[in-house]
Design a protein around this motif. Structure first.
Motif, PDB file in Angstrom:
ATOM      1  N   ASP A 145     -17.795   1.855   8.887  1.00 27.79           N
ATOM      2  CA  ASP A 145     -16.740   2.869   8.954  1.00 27.79           C
ATOM      3  C   ASP A 145     -15.361   2.297   9.276  1.00 27.79           C
ATOM      4  O   ASP A 145     -14.458   3.039   9.654  1.00 27.79           O
ATOM      5  CB  ASP A 145     -17.111   3.939   9.985  1.00 27.79           C
ATOM      6  N   LYS A 146     -15.173   1.003   9.121  1.00 22.72           N
ATOM      7  CA  LYS A 146     -13.885   0.372   9.415  1.00 22.72           C
ATOM      8  C   LYS A 146     -13.017   0.347   8.154  1.00 22.72           C
ATOM      9  O   LYS A 146     -13.538   0.379   7.033  1.00 22.72           O
ATOM     10  CB  LYS A 146     -14.086  -1.053   9.942  1.00 22.72           C
ATOM     11  N   PRO A 147     -11.696   0.302   8.327  1.00 22.05           N
ATOM     12  CA  PRO A 147     -10.803   0.195   7.164  1.00 22.05           C
ATOM     13  C   PRO A 147     -11.168  -1.028   6.339  1.00 22.05           C
ATOM     14  O   PRO A 147     -11.501  -2.074   6.877  1.00 22.05           O
ATOM     15  CB  PRO A 147      -9.423   0.033   7.802  1.00 22.05           C
ATOM     16  N   LYS A 148     -11.081  -0.875   5.007  1.00 23.98           N
ATOM     17  CA  LYS A 148     -11.584  -1.919   4.122  1.00 23.98           C
ATOM     18  C   LYS A 148     -10.515  -2.449   3.174  1.00 23.98           C
ATOM     19  O   LYS A 148      -9.671  -1.702   2.692  1.00 23.98           O
ATOM     20  CB  LYS A 148     -12.742  -1.374   3.285  1.00 23.98           C
ATOM     21  N   ILE A 149     -10.616  -3.750   2.905  1.00 26.51           N
ATOM     22  CA  ILE A 149      -9.920  -4.386   1.804  1.00 26.51           C
ATOM     23  C   ILE A 149     -11.006  -4.836   0.845  1.00 26.51           C
ATOM     24  O   ILE A 149     -11.871  -5.629   1.214  1.00 26.51           O
ATOM     25  CB  ILE A 149      -9.079  -5.594   2.264  1.00 26.51           C
ATOM     26  N   GLU A 150     -10.968  -4.303  -0.382  1.00 21.09           N
ATOM     27  CA  GLU A 150     -11.995  -4.680  -1.358  1.00 21.09           C
ATOM     28  C   GLU A 150     -11.501  -5.832  -2.216  1.00 21.09           C
ATOM     29  O   GLU A 150     -10.379  -5.820  -2.718  1.00 21.09           O
ATOM     30  CB  GLU A 150     -12.368  -3.506  -2.253  1.00 21.09           C
ATOM     31  N   VAL A 151     -12.386  -6.826  -2.379  1.00 22.01           N
ATOM     32  CA  VAL A 151     -12.128  -7.940  -3.287  1.00 22.01           C
ATOM     33  C   VAL A 151     -12.767  -7.577  -4.628  1.00 22.01           C
ATOM     34  O   VAL A 151     -13.970  -7.291  -4.685  1.00 22.01           O
ATOM     35  CB  VAL A 151     -12.725  -9.260  -2.742  1.00 22.01           C
ATOM     36  N   PHE A 152     -11.954  -7.583  -5.667  1.00 19.08           N
ATOM     37  CA  PHE A 152     -12.424  -7.216  -7.004  1.00 19.08           C
ATOM     38  C   PHE A 152     -11.985  -8.280  -7.995  1.00 19.08           C
ATOM     39  O   PHE A 152     -10.795  -8.539  -8.151  1.00 19.08           O
ATOM     40  CB  PHE A 152     -11.829  -5.858  -7.421  1.00 19.08           C
ATOM     41  N   ARG A 153     -12.971  -8.918  -8.611  1.00 18.35           N
ATOM     42  CA  ARG A 153     -12.678  -9.898  -9.677  1.00 18.35           C
ATOM     43  C   ARG A 153     -13.266  -9.350 -10.971  1.00 18.35           C
ATOM     44  O   ARG A 153     -14.458  -9.049 -11.031  1.00 18.35           O
ATOM     45  CB  ARG A 153     -13.268 -11.262  -9.339  1.00 18.35           C
ATOM     46  N   SER A 154     -12.442  -9.249 -12.001  1.00 22.72           N
ATOM     47  CA  SER A 154     -12.861  -8.622 -13.255  1.00 22.72           C
ATOM     48  C   SER A 154     -14.027  -9.343 -13.915  1.00 22.72           C
ATOM     49  O   SER A 154     -14.814  -8.713 -14.624  1.00 22.72           O
ATOM     50  CB  SER A 154     -11.682  -8.507 -14.221  1.00 22.72           C
ATOM     51  N   GLU A 155     -14.202 -10.623 -13.670  1.00 19.57           N
ATOM     52  CA  GLU A 155     -15.331 -11.338 -14.280  1.00 19.57           C
ATOM     53  C   GLU A 155     -16.650 -11.038 -13.589  1.00 19.57           C
ATOM     54  O   GLU A 155     -17.723 -11.301 -14.137  1.00 19.57           O
ATOM     55  CB  GLU A 155     -15.080 -12.843 -14.294  1.00 19.57           C
ATOM     56  N   VAL A 156     -16.598 -10.458 -12.389  1.00 12.28           N
ATOM     57  CA  VAL A 156     -17.805 -10.178 -11.614  1.00 12.28           C
ATOM     58  C   VAL A 156     -18.090  -8.679 -11.516  1.00 12.28           C
ATOM     59  O   VAL A 156     -19.236  -8.260 -11.456  1.00 12.28           O
ATOM     60  CB  VAL A 156     -17.682 -10.769 -10.188  1.00 12.28           C
ATOM     61  N   HIS A 157     -17.035  -7.860 -11.502  1.00 15.86           N
ATOM     62  CA  HIS A 157     -17.176  -6.430 -11.247  1.00 15.86           C
ATOM     63  C   HIS A 157     -16.762  -5.588 -12.451  1.00 15.86           C
ATOM     64  O   HIS A 157     -15.928  -6.006 -13.248  1.00 15.86           O
ATOM     65  CB  HIS A 157     -16.310  -6.023 -10.044  1.00 15.86           C
ATOM     66  N   ALA A 175      -6.410  -1.526   1.133  1.00 20.01           N
ATOM     67  CA  ALA A 175      -5.826  -2.389   0.106  1.00 20.01           C
ATOM     68  C   ALA A 175      -6.930  -2.906  -0.805  1.00 20.01           C
ATOM     69  O   ALA A 175      -8.121  -2.840  -0.474  1.00 20.01           O
ATOM     70  CB  ALA A 175      -5.081  -3.561   0.739  1.00 20.01           C
ATOM     71  N   ILE A 176      -6.481  -3.444  -1.942  1.00 21.10           N
ATOM     72  CA  ILE A 176      -7.374  -4.099  -2.899  1.00 21.10           C
ATOM     73  C   ILE A 176      -6.795  -5.477  -3.171  1.00 21.10           C
ATOM     74  O   ILE A 176      -5.571  -5.642  -3.248  1.00 21.10           O
ATOM     75  CB  ILE A 176      -7.462  -3.298  -4.217  1.00 21.10           C
ATOM     76  N   VAL A 177      -7.671  -6.466  -3.297  1.00 20.74           N
ATOM     77  CA  VAL A 177      -7.268  -7.821  -3.675  1.00 20.74           C
ATOM     78  C   VAL A 177      -7.995  -8.113  -4.981  1.00 20.74           C
ATOM     79  O   VAL A 177      -9.230  -8.099  -5.020  1.00 20.74           O
ATOM     80  CB  VAL A 177      -7.638  -8.836  -2.581  1.00 20.74           C
ATOM     81  N   SER A 178      -7.220  -8.376  -6.049  1.00 25.11           N
ATOM     82  CA  SER A 178      -7.842  -8.421  -7.366  1.00 25.11           C
ATOM     83  C   SER A 178      -7.033  -9.243  -8.364  1.00 25.11           C
ATOM     84  O   SER A 178      -5.854  -9.530  -8.132  1.00 25.11           O
ATOM     85  CB  SER A 178      -7.975  -6.980  -7.890  1.00 25.11           C
ATOM     86  N   ASP A 179      -7.679  -9.549  -9.486  1.00 27.06           N
ATOM     87  CA  ASP A 179      -6.991 -10.190 -10.605  1.00 27.06           C
ATOM     88  C   ASP A 179      -6.517  -9.159 -11.629  1.00 27.06           C
ATOM     89  O   ASP A 179      -5.972  -9.513 -12.662  1.00 27.06           O
ATOM     90  CB  ASP A 179      -7.892 -11.238 -11.274  1.00 27.06           C
ATOM     91  N   VAL A 180      -6.748  -7.879 -11.351  1.00 32.18           N
ATOM     92  CA  VAL A 180      -6.225  -6.778 -12.164  1.00 32.18           C
ATOM     93  C   VAL A 180      -5.592  -5.753 -11.225  1.00 32.18           C
ATOM     94  O   VAL A 180      -5.902  -5.720 -10.036  1.00 32.18           O
ATOM     95  CB  VAL A 180      -7.329  -6.108 -13.026  1.00 32.18           C
ATOM     96  N   GLN A 181      -4.719  -4.927 -11.756  1.00 34.12           N
ATOM     97  CA  GLN A 181      -4.036  -3.916 -10.944  1.00 34.12           C
ATOM     98  C   GLN A 181      -4.809  -2.601 -10.944  1.00 34.12           C
ATOM     99  O   GLN A 181      -5.398  -2.217 -11.948  1.00 34.12           O
ATOM    100  CB  GLN A 181      -2.624  -3.673 -11.480  1.00 34.12           C
TER     101      GLN A 181
END
Length: 177
Positions: free
Chosen positions: A118-130, A142-148
């Motif tokens: 239940d803690k605030p999250k920053i998601e890591v998203f890589r288009s080649e994996v997700h 926030a989101i950390v990613s190779d796409v917007q």
């Protein structure tokens, strides 16, 4: 520092941010390593709590602390000039809040592996994996990613650790250096 994100912890009043992703090998650990380097440059004291769904072995078989645990000690501590570790045998898993209560005072706490927490999250998203975001937008800061993404939270490039730390510093009023 903002204390409302901690929800009941007595000892640590630091903000807690969970670094999450749908899968292993998404880049969470790599991002955390980069963030830790940046936070240290800024003079922040930071803790990381890693959840492991499997049994982990911190001690090497044959070493004294391992031998003490094998002989029946419920708690084994080891301390040196620069490090201290405590290994505790548990009958059940502690909740994240119980783990956090045992941490010393720091400026910021990152967690990894608590994607359903239940803690605030920053998601890591890589288009080649997700294929799609794992976390509900209302749980994200926030989101950390190779796409917007346009889901109402900042989206940072995978290498923009300075930007992420600037964001965290502003959001949680973390000041050091």
């Amino acid at each position: 520092m903002n204390t409302d994100v901690n929800q009941g912890s007595n000892l640590s009043r630091a903000p807690i941010v969970s670094i999450v992703a749908r899968h292993s090998n998404s880049g969470k650990t790599t991002l955390l390593e980069k963030l830790l380097h940046e936070t240290k440059k800024r003079g922040w004291r930071v803790a990381v709590v890693k959840h492991d769904a499997h049994e982990f072995e911190m001690d090497k078989p044959g070493k004294d602390t391992w031998r003490f645990a094998q002989a029946g000690a419920d708690v084994v501590a080891i301390s040196s000039v620069h490090k201290m570790a405590i290994i505790e045998t548990r009958e059940f898993e502690r909740t994240l809040d119980e783990v956090l209560e045992r941490l010393p005072e720091v400026d910021l706490i990152f967690t990894e592996g608590y994607k359903h927490g239940d803690k605030p999250k920053i998601e890591v998203f890589r288009s080649e994996v997700h294929k799609e975001l794992f976390t509900k937008p209302e749980e994200l800061i926030a989101i950390v990613s190779d796409v917007q993404f346009k889901v109402g939270v900042p989206c940072f490039d995978l290498d923009d650790v300075a930007g992420i730390c600037d964001f965290l510093a502003e959001k949680y009023q973390i000041r050091r250096s």
